[in-house]
Design a protein around this motif. Sequence first.
Motif, short mmCIF file in Angstrom:
data_model
loop_
_atom_site.label_atom_id
_atom_site.label_comp_id
_atom_site.label_asym_id
_atom_site.label_seq_id
_atom_site.Cartn_x
_atom_site.Cartn_y
_atom_site.Cartn_z
N ALA A 60 0.73 -1.20 -0.20
CA ALA A 60 -0.27 -0.01 -0.06
C ALA A 60 0.83 2.08 -0.42
N ALA A 61 1.96 1.10 0.58
CA ALA A 61 2.65 2.63 0.22
C ALA A 61 3.25 2.91 -0.74
N ASP A 62 2.93 2.09 -2.05
CA ASP A 62 3.78 2.18 -3.81
C ASP A 62 2.33 2.10 -3.94
N PRO A 63 2.37 4.12 -3.91
CA PRO A 63 0.90 4.48 -4.65
C PRO A 63 1.15 3.04 -5.85
N SER A 64 1.75 3.33 -6.86
CA SER A 64 1.47 2.63 -8.20
C SER A 64 1.35 1.21 -8.02
N ALA A 65 0.99 0.74 -7.52
CA ALA A 65 0.31 -0.85 -6.89
C ALA A 65 -0.79 -0.81 -6.83
N ARG A 66 -1.33 0.36 -6.35
CA ARG A 66 -2.11 0.61 -6.58
C ARG A 66 -3.64 0.46 -7.55
N ASP A 67 -2.59 1.85 -8.48
CA ASP A 67 -3.31 1.65 -9.34
C ASP A 67 -3.53 1.09 -10.37
N ARG A 68 -2.17 -0.14 -10.30
CA ARG A 68 -1.77 -1.11 -11.36
C ARG A 68 -3.13 -2.25 -10.77
N ALA A 69 -3.25 -2.32 -9.58
CA ALA A 69 -4.22 -3.33 -9.34
C ALA A 69 -5.64 -2.86 -9.79
N LEU A 70 -5.74 -1.34 -9.97
CA LEU A 70 -6.88 -1.43 -10.48
C LEU A 70 -7.05 -1.55 -12.02
N GLY A 71 -5.79 -1.23 -12.63
CA GLY A 71 -5.57 -1.30 -14.21
C GLY A 71 -6.08 -3.13 -14.58
N GLY A 72 -5.73 -3.90 -13.49
CA GLY A 72 -6.13 -5.13 -13.85
C GLY A 72 -4.90 -5.75 -13.60
N ALA A 73 -3.35 -5.40 -13.48
CA ALA A 73 -2.07 -6.05 -13.64
C ALA A 73 -2.25 -7.11 -13.23
N GLU A 74 -1.18 -8.40 -13.70
CA GLU A 74 -2.17 -10.10 -12.67
C GLU A 74 -0.81 -10.11 -11.90
N ASP A 75 0.67 -9.43 -11.98
CA ASP A 75 1.02 -10.37 -11.55
C ASP A 75 1.53 -10.17 -9.70
N LEU A 76 0.08 -9.90 -9.24
CA LEU A 76 -0.33 -8.64 -8.65
C LEU A 76 -1.22 -10.74 -7.48
N PRO A 77 -0.74 -10.28 -5.98
CA PRO A 77 -0.95 -11.97 -5.18
C PRO A 77 -2.86 -11.76 -4.87
N PRO A 78 -3.12 -12.80 -5.48
CA PRO A 78 -4.76 -13.03 -5.55
C PRO A 78 -5.93 -12.27 -4.52
N GLU A 79 -5.51 -12.13 -3.95
CA GLU A 79 -6.38 -11.49 -2.65
C GLU A 79 -6.67 -9.43 -2.92
N VAL A 80 -5.47 -9.48 -3.75
CA VAL A 80 -5.22 -8.23 -3.98
C VAL A 80 -5.84 -7.93 -5.31
N ARG A 81 -5.55 -9.19 -6.15
CA ARG A 81 -6.54 -8.48 -7.89
C ARG A 81 -8.20 -9.24 -7.13
N LYS A 82 -8.44 -9.41 -6.15
CA LYS A 82 -9.95 -10.25 -6.69
C LYS A 82 -10.69 -8.39 -5.67
N ALA A 83 -9.94 -8.35 -5.24
CA ALA A 83 -10.09 -6.55 -3.92
C ALA A 83 -10.05 -5.55 -5.40
#
Lengths: 507, 251
Positions: free
Chosen positions: A108-131
């Motif tokens: 969460a400290a990395d703001p780009s991680a949240r944006d990537r998650a919202l953008g649908g990046a697939e290399d993130l942990p499954p629970e992140v992708r689900k949320a």
Amino acid sequence: MNLGTICTIAVKELRDVTRDRKTLLFMLVFPTLSIPVLGMGMSRLVISQAQARDVAKVTVAADARSREALLGAARGAALSLAPRTADALRKLAPEAWAELERALGALAADPSARDRALGGAEDLPPEVRKAAEKLRSALDSPRAGLPAGERRALQRAAAAQKLLARTEFSDPAALPAAPSGTAERLPAGLRDDSLALRAAAAIASRTLHAAVVLPPDFAELVAAEGEPPQVRLYYDSTFPLSQEASDRVRSALDAYAEGVVDARLSGRSLTRTLLKPVDVADRNLAPPSRQFQAAIGGFLPYTIILFAFLGGLYPAIDLGAGEKERFTLETLLLTPATRLEIGAGKFLVVFLASMVSAVLSLGAMAFTLTKGILPPEMLAAIEVSLDARALALSLVAVAPVAATFAALLLAVSVYARSFKEAQTYAAPLQFLIIVPAIVSLLPDVQPTPVLGTIPVLNVSLLMREILRGELPGTLVLVTALSSLALAAAALAFAARCFSREEVLFRA
Amino acid sequence: MDSPPLVVAQGLCKTFRGKKRTTVEAVREVSFTAHAGEIFGLLGPNGAGKTTTLRMLSTALRPTAGTATIAGHDLVRQPAEVRRRIGFLSASTGLYGRLTPREVVTYFGRLAGVPPGSLGERVTELFARLGIAGYADRRCDSLSTGQKQRVTIARAVVHDPPVVVMDEPTAGLDVLGARAIVDFVAECRARGRCVLLSTHVMHEAQKLCDRVAVIHEGRLLAEGTPAELCARLAAPDLEAAFVKLVGGAAA
Ligand SMILES: Nc1ncnc2c1ncn2[C@@H]1O[C@H](COP(=O)(O)OP(=O)(O)OP(=O)(O)O)[C@@H](O)[C@H]1O
Ligand SMILES: [Mg+2]
């Protein structure tokens, strides 16, 4: 003509024919099952092929810089929308938002991680992708308050990112040299392009699917808002997977470009409406029945006519040539029954078989199109509306064509020396019948009275009109008359064949 | 004979047009008369024209020239009347394999105009006489050759015709099967019917036929009772007479 005799013959032939498995198969089972089964199979195939393409691994040759620029663009497409998106989301779905923050944890400290998650990046942990998925679906709801264009752009960006995640990148420098002769097969302008040559050879050998080159200063060129940077994309449209690889790269870049346009517009306090000076609202006035007709309606008469033919085929061969083959014809002809009575009795049974087959195929068709045999997405696409009246009328319309077939098939069958010979004659007949039936598939052929005199074609056209919700009187009359005339002529021919010695005792 | 003539053939001719404009004169000027209560045999070697003659008499083929009357009805002008009065069977006539003997015989009875009220009774009686009752309700294609032949006979005579035409009725049957047919033919004669049959089996013809006609290459060579023919040709039996006749004609 004695009706009692005709009945006696018809009843016996019906009993005889319905004890034959092959006839039953062609008359009952085949028309009932083939349409649903084919429909189901075809739709499965179409859908699974589309799915297979989506999940297929494809390889794209791109040097390190090009790859970075491309992935950066794909990410940027999602990111360009992120600030406003994040705002809207936090308000719209606070719980899902909190869930995403929790799932991200240290990230969460990395703001780009949240944006990537919202953008649908697939290399993130499954629970992140689900949320993130949950949040994105909240975004899709009109309540999210995002303009429709933006919502679509976000969806596209997410989709492009997902597809790129299933794409492998290889080093173009590692592509083997193209074998001699490759250049001659390339379009003229590309023969001196060494990457084009090597990519073409690699695509042909199925080790590569596309190659892409972005200028080294891609991002800067975009930021400068001058001449757009030129991206070179190599692919071969005749290989489905190469086309797919090209589509993926292109859709990522298109999504990025849209985001850039949005950013440029909002930087100048302009909106997208500037780019769309005219908004055409078209209202299709065609009633649903006609829309259905335009979509697949032409197929219906064709299928029914074909089954009317197939249903009558075996009984006709059995009742004519079969009598010769089994040496029963001579005794039948030596009874006091006249040739015309014998012909008429047999004709009735073939006609009945033909009609039964046509009715069953029509029922099967209606069932397939309305009762969920086809997957919902396909049903939605063809907007089915079959009303009972149109179905009933098309059955009436198929009667003349069934009568024609019955008489023709019987004539051919009586003329033939044996079962086999009758089948040989029936094959070209089938071809002759299918061609006019196919014409109903051409939407522009108008039902003129002249066409109404052409057998099979007229019924095919008439059924098409009926399914469109119309009942053109002249066509009905001309069709009925010409079909009756043809059926009568064929029946007369069949009866004459019965009386001709050469045909009966052909050595 | 003082019983009325049932079959009167007068100058029957049949010419087939073959391929490439060839013609076959299968039957040339055949005339004879057969009476009620008589068994009339057509004898002749292969290709003599027996089948063709019988087919003309049963209206399956139209004579090229000449005509015949069956029980007083002209076969060219009144074919329907003729068909009501004959029963036809040959070794090659088939049955509807998917139907039972009862269904087949009932069907032909109906077509021949047997009144529906008496048809069932007639079929039962015929089946009892011909020994078909045991397999009357099995499909015809499951029957043996001999069983089929009996059904074929029942089919041919279900309307009790005054004239029965049989083309080699015993061909392909074993001794018992042939015997049953011979008995049936004799019974027909006893009931005052006229039986017209063709055969190759001379001793059978000699025993069974009241009169015979020998046909060779479409022509009727001789006609009479078997005893008359033997006497005329000074032959010990019909077979020897036949060989003399046909062999002499060939020479
Ligand atoms: N439909 C036909 N077309 C042409 N020729 C025919 C036809 N039927 C018979 N023939 C010819 O007519 C002649 C007489 O034939 P037919 O069948 O009457 O002889 P048959 O006496 O019955 O001989 P078999 O003892 O072999 O049965 C033969 O030469 C035969 O080839
Ligand atoms: Mg013969």
